[in-house]
Design an enzyme around this catalytic site. Sequence first.
Site: not given
Length: 304
Positions: A35, A146, A149, A152
């Site tokens: 993150h 990111g 994923d 996604q």
Amino acid sequence: MELVETVEELNNSLRKHRNSIIGLVPTMGYLHEGHLSLVKKAKKECDFIVMSIFVNPLQFGPNEDLDRYPRDLERDFDLARQAGVNVLYHPNVKEMYPSEPLITTKVSNKISNVLCGKYRESHFDGVTTVVAKLFNQTKPDRAYFGQKDAQQLAIITQMVKDLSFQVTVVPCETVREEDGLALSSRNVYLSEEEREQAPILSQILNEVRDGLIPRKWNTPDEINQYVRERISTKPLAKLQYIETLEYPNLQATTSLYDKQIIVALAAYFGKTRLIDNILFSAEGESHVPNDDEIQIASSHRNRS
Ligand code: PAF
């Protein structure tokens, strides 16, 4: 750094910054270096950074880990502040969904019936619904996701195109532990033994990449079969899926070397489900380059 918990507070904080470049880093909290690398990239490209922390019930299935998903706002607050986030947006479920949502986004089976989507029914409908809300609430110029994923990321990029969101989606490279394990908030669930075996996922994917470069593999099936055999050597790993597809359109492919492909897998270690992937294109773009590589590449260009 300011902590805000409502859409109204978020709007008040952002009002004075509407002429700046606003970057959004959407997360579900329990922050790790992955993150923070999104924030680092956002800080290079934006003037004002909003990080959201919201564990989104809509994207969890009935038997998934919504209740036990790790949460630690105090720790997240410190990490976000140190990383240079300007506003930490932490709405509760009532704020995000004041009543049962009757209108949500629907992701076509063409891109949701593969990889994780095949096993997590309506997961990506939940992800796109909350990301659409976060985009509407924040109105960022750029939003950071990111590559770990990867499905996604592909779906959100498609949503931005299909629903005309005025935001640039910025893909960010997967951050890994020294032994290759992709960082994930779920890694904390792993027992000591499972943690020892978990790096097998990235090791196998690296072996696949090592085979792709000299064009050793002839078909996606050959790759998938190799991964199945390799993973079966680790008694604690239970492969859920391995797929080799075209990326980012997530379509089946027979050829490996004329388009960008993704080799992606999910595996259980005990109750913990881990995912990982590599992107490869024979053109040489085998992954999202990191900042150092971009700098090296540009200094090479400047020299030549
Ligand atoms: O990747 C995540 O952490 C979540 O899926 C996201 C994008 C924050 C939406 O809830």
